[in-house]
Write a protein that holds these residues in place. Sequence first.
Motif, PDB file in Angstrom:
ATOM      1  N   LEU A 169      65.503  23.391  64.347  1.00 21.02           N
ATOM      2  CA  LEU A 169      66.300  22.651  64.123  1.00 21.02           C
ATOM      3  C   LEU A 169      66.465  23.929  63.088  1.00 21.02           C
ATOM      4  CD1 LEU A 169      68.221  19.772  62.218  1.00 21.02           C
ATOM      5  CD2 LEU A 169      66.375  19.350  63.467  1.00 21.02           C
ATOM      6  N   PRO A 170      67.152  24.409  62.295  1.00 26.82           N
ATOM      7  CA  PRO A 170      66.146  25.085  61.150  1.00 26.82           C
ATOM      8  C   PRO A 170      66.988  24.205  59.709  1.00 26.82           C
ATOM      9  CG  PRO A 170      68.671  25.763  61.711  1.00 26.82           C
ATOM     10  CD  PRO A 170      68.649  24.393  62.653  1.00 26.82           C
ATOM     11  N   SER A 171      65.384  24.576  59.117  1.00 20.96           N
ATOM     12  CA  SER A 171      65.562  23.069  57.766  1.00 20.96           C
ATOM     13  C   SER A 171      66.509  23.319  56.570  1.00 20.96           C
ATOM     14  CB  SER A 171      63.958  23.731  56.708  1.00 20.96           C
ATOM     15  OG  SER A 171      62.768  23.247  57.861  1.00 20.96           O
ATOM     16  N   ALA A 172      67.402  25.070  56.830  1.00 25.43           N
ATOM     17  CA  ALA A 172      68.022  25.099  55.532  1.00 25.43           C
ATOM     18  C   ALA A 172      68.953  26.333  56.520  1.00 25.43           C
ATOM     19  CB  ALA A 172      67.712  25.280  54.722  1.00 25.43           C
ATOM     20  N   SER A 173      70.169  26.379  55.932  1.00 22.84           N
ATOM     21  CA  SER A 173      71.310  27.150  56.837  1.00 22.84           C
ATOM     22  C   SER A 173      71.030  29.453  56.145  1.00 22.84           C
ATOM     23  CB  SER A 173      72.872  26.698  56.810  1.00 22.84           C
ATOM     24  OG  SER A 173      73.230  26.957  55.519  1.00 22.84           O
ATOM     25  N   SER A 174      70.532  29.152  55.264  1.00 30.09           N
ATOM     26  CA  SER A 174      70.394  30.576  55.165  1.00 30.09           C
ATOM     27  C   SER A 174      68.835  30.547  54.240  1.00 30.09           C
ATOM     28  CB  SER A 174      71.250  30.607  54.005  1.00 30.09           C
ATOM     29  OG  SER A 174      71.118  30.109  52.970  1.00 30.09           O
ATOM     30  N   VAL A 175      68.667  31.603  54.426  1.00 31.30           N
ATOM     31  CA  VAL A 175      66.975  31.583  53.348  1.00 31.30           C
ATOM     32  C   VAL A 175      67.722  31.613  51.643  1.00 31.30           C
ATOM     33  CG1 VAL A 175      66.525  33.913  54.522  1.00 31.30           C
ATOM     34  CG2 VAL A 175      67.819  33.959  52.624  1.00 31.30           C
ATOM     35  N   ALA A 176      67.038  31.611  50.449  1.00 29.12           N
ATOM     36  CA  ALA A 176      67.298  31.199  49.270  1.00 29.12           C
ATOM     37  C   ALA A 176      68.632  32.305  48.576  1.00 29.12           C
ATOM     38  CB  ALA A 176      66.376  31.023  48.482  1.00 29.12           C
ATOM     39  N   PRO A 177      69.377  31.293  48.230  1.00 27.17           N
ATOM     40  CA  PRO A 177      70.115  32.313  47.973  1.00 27.17           C
ATOM     41  C   PRO A 177      70.025  33.392  46.097  1.00 27.17           C
ATOM     42  CG  PRO A 177      71.775  29.973  48.145  1.00 27.17           C
ATOM     43  CD  PRO A 177      69.670  29.792  48.683  1.00 27.17           C
ATOM     44  N   VAL A 178      71.092  34.356  45.792  1.00 30.98           N
ATOM     45  CA  VAL A 178      70.461  34.803  45.166  1.00 30.98           C
ATOM     46  C   VAL A 178      70.375  33.980  43.735  1.00 30.98           C
ATOM     47  CG1 VAL A 178      71.349  36.638  43.822  1.00 30.98           C
ATOM     48  CG2 VAL A 178      70.307  36.495  46.660  1.00 30.98           C
ATOM     49  N   LEU A 179      70.271  34.431  42.522  1.00 31.50           N
ATOM     50  CA  LEU A 179      70.161  32.957  41.569  1.00 31.50           C
ATOM     51  C   LEU A 179      71.774  33.795  40.936  1.00 31.50           C
ATOM     52  CD1 LEU A 179      66.728  33.736  39.390  1.00 31.50           C
ATOM     53  CD2 LEU A 179      68.376  31.871  39.586  1.00 31.50           C
ATOM     54  N   GLY A 180      72.497  32.649  40.251  1.00 36.16           N
ATOM     55  CA  GLY A 180      74.018  33.500  39.868  1.00 36.16           C
ATOM     56  C   GLY A 180      74.902  33.844  41.212  1.00 36.16           C
ATOM     57  N   SER A 181      74.581  32.984  42.370  1.00 41.92           N
ATOM     58  CA  SER A 181      75.368  33.308  43.540  1.00 41.92           C
ATOM     59  C   SER A 181      76.561  31.748  43.646  1.00 41.92           C
ATOM     60  CB  SER A 181      75.381  33.964  44.283  1.00 41.92           C
ATOM     61  OG  SER A 181      73.830  32.538  45.085  1.00 41.92           O
ATOM     62  N   ASP A 182      76.901  31.361  43.996  1.00 42.96           N
ATOM     63  CA  ASP A 182      78.017  30.064  44.798  1.00 42.96           C
ATOM     64  C   ASP A 182      77.221  29.402  45.824  1.00 42.96           C
ATOM     65  OD1 ASP A 182      79.891  27.716  44.635  1.00 42.96           O
ATOM     66  OD2 ASP A 182      81.478  29.364  44.948  1.00 42.96           O
ATOM     67  N   PRO A 183      76.618  28.621  44.540  1.00 40.73           N
ATOM     68  CA  PRO A 183      75.894  27.986  46.120  1.00 40.73           C
ATOM     69  C   PRO A 183      76.388  26.665  47.190  1.00 40.73           C
ATOM     70  CG  PRO A 183      75.447  27.014  44.271  1.00 40.73           C
ATOM     71  CD  PRO A 183      76.235  27.972  43.696  1.00 40.73           C
ATOM     72  N   GLY A 184      77.899  26.682  46.994  1.00 40.66           N
ATOM     73  CA  GLY A 184      78.636  25.476  47.355  1.00 40.66           C
ATOM     74  C   GLY A 184      78.766  26.129  48.928  1.00 40.66           C
ATOM     75  N   ARG A 185      78.656  27.035  49.220  1.00 42.17           N
ATOM     76  CA  ARG A 185      78.950  27.292  50.708  1.00 42.17           C
ATOM     77  C   ARG A 185      77.625  26.703  51.096  1.00 42.17           C
ATOM     78  NH1 ARG A 185      77.897  30.476  54.546  1.00 42.17           N
ATOM     79  NH2 ARG A 185      77.483  32.561  52.184  1.00 42.17           N
ATOM     80  N   VAL A 186      77.043  26.987  50.814  1.00 44.77           N
ATOM     81  CA  VAL A 186      75.335  27.250  51.345  1.00 44.77           C
ATOM     82  C   VAL A 186      75.363  25.245  51.070  1.00 44.77           C
ATOM     83  CG1 VAL A 186      73.137  27.808  51.000  1.00 44.77           C
ATOM     84  CG2 VAL A 186      74.628  29.652  50.289  1.00 44.77           C
ATOM     85  N   ARG A 187      75.520  24.539  50.187  1.00 40.36           N
ATOM     86  CA  ARG A 187      75.651  23.704  50.297  1.00 40.36           C
ATOM     87  C   ARG A 187      76.115  22.787  51.830  1.00 40.36           C
ATOM     88  NH1 ARG A 187      74.436  19.176  47.117  1.00 40.36           N
ATOM     89  NH2 ARG A 187      75.672  17.233  47.573  1.00 40.36           N
ATOM     90  N   ASP A 188      77.100  22.826  51.673  1.00 40.25           N
ATOM     91  CA  ASP A 188      77.861  22.408  52.746  1.00 40.25           C
ATOM     92  C   ASP A 188      77.345  22.605  54.231  1.00 40.25           C
ATOM     93  OD1 ASP A 188      79.397  21.474  51.368  1.00 40.25           O
ATOM     94  OD2 ASP A 188      81.199  22.734  50.927  1.00 40.25           O
TER      95      ASP A 188
END
Length: 506
Positions: free
Chosen positions: A431-450
Amino acid sequence: MTHVLGDPAPDGLLDAFWAYERALMSDDLAMLDRLFAQGHDTLRGDAAGLLVGHDQISRFRGGRGGAPARSVLQVHVRSLSPAHALVVAITELERGGRGQQTQVWRRGVDGWRVMAAHVAVPAPAFDSRVWRVVGDPLARPTGSGPLDGETVAVKDLFAVAGHPVGAGNPAWLDQARVEPSDAWAVRMLTGGGAAVRGIARTDEFAYSLAGTNAHHGTPPNPRAPGRIGGGSSSGSASAVSLGHATIGLGTDTGGSIRVPAAYQGLYGLRTTHGAVPTAGAMALAPAFDAVGWLTRDAELLARVGGVLLPDTAPRPVREVVAVPELWALAEPDVADAVAAFAEGESARQESWDLTDLESWREAFRVHQAAQAWATHGSWLRNRLDVLGPDVRSRFEAAAQVTPDEASAAATGVAEARQAIRDLVGDRVVVLPSASSVAPVLGSDPGRVRDATMRLTCLAGLGGLPAISIPTTTQEGLPCGVSLIAAPGRDRDLLAFAVDHAQRLRP
């Protein structure tokens, strides 16, 4: 694969460039002398200064003992005239970190020769975003063994004798005691021959997956510049990726090893819950907390396991299972990379009913929150203002969990644990280790975290070992493939990773 970009390369230029690169990696001084233009005007510069003249450059090369091992990722060509060209190479050092080499080439009767070169490599240095304290070393090995010569970045949750535990928060650090002895994991690593390079930054109380500490800044991600590096084992991961240490010791409660491993192209292992003692490490949620570590190569990851893990008889991985429903929880570029890995391992696809996944994730969230407040609430109750906004919001929510909610969540976790263990069985699941590649600095990580927690909570709920193996998207950004297995199969996952890495070598 090296990408060649920019202008069409003049005839013979790339042949000369690659001959130079091969000579550099093999320390072929004679070839290097031939490929650098003769005369007093040839230049070579780096952070240490500028060398002028072919003879001075030749003497420097003869005395340095070879260049650091590296690979070339990109070659940018700019034609300056029919007989002159600019080449900029983006490189990645074997020890970690990225560099650049800029060269001006001139074509003469004897072919292409370098007139001027400038080398930029990441210099090991103190970076307060990465480290709380460093030494030379901070703690010496107490024994000799499979980790001789290795260096460790210790997440600022583990006790290191003579130093307080800072937990990523200045107010906590101000009142923390000086630790009289090392945490169990630190003691075992130094006993196995490793030296402690320093104490690395963490997200506050390890209650984050982003690595964006509000007090100390965001440790850099050299594999994906301009993007976050992941947490909460953030400093440990960046220290390894930058080449400041070879081993990053950390913890993984909800993905704090696997996420930074994925974002920074590292190997990372979350161990079976309870397999490696957490004695001397600050807790967040004891029902899920697990010791883990990060390295740049699979072999070293396995050697660390030989020191920290129980001595169990290895069992070969006989069945690898791919679950497309899990891939669908990730962004398409990451899902494609995971699918390619699964295909390369001849994984058997099967379908899982994930109807209960959302309730499992919610049980994880509430049970983690209740335990986090039980662990730290007495100190934080009147000090929530000392926390950064993201971690503060989580502890504020944790403070509101009622006893009935906590009890129901604990029941949900127990049910989920059995269901997940039944699904995994005696196989290895991709399975994927994380749902996306690393988010861009300054973006909201909330959606990616969930989205990421829907993936990472499975190992946490199951108490399962999970290894993150680095791969890349089609665009060349790092991401991670996670493999989970039954409790106690940590060494089997490590052996699988080593075998996979060896099969990839040319």
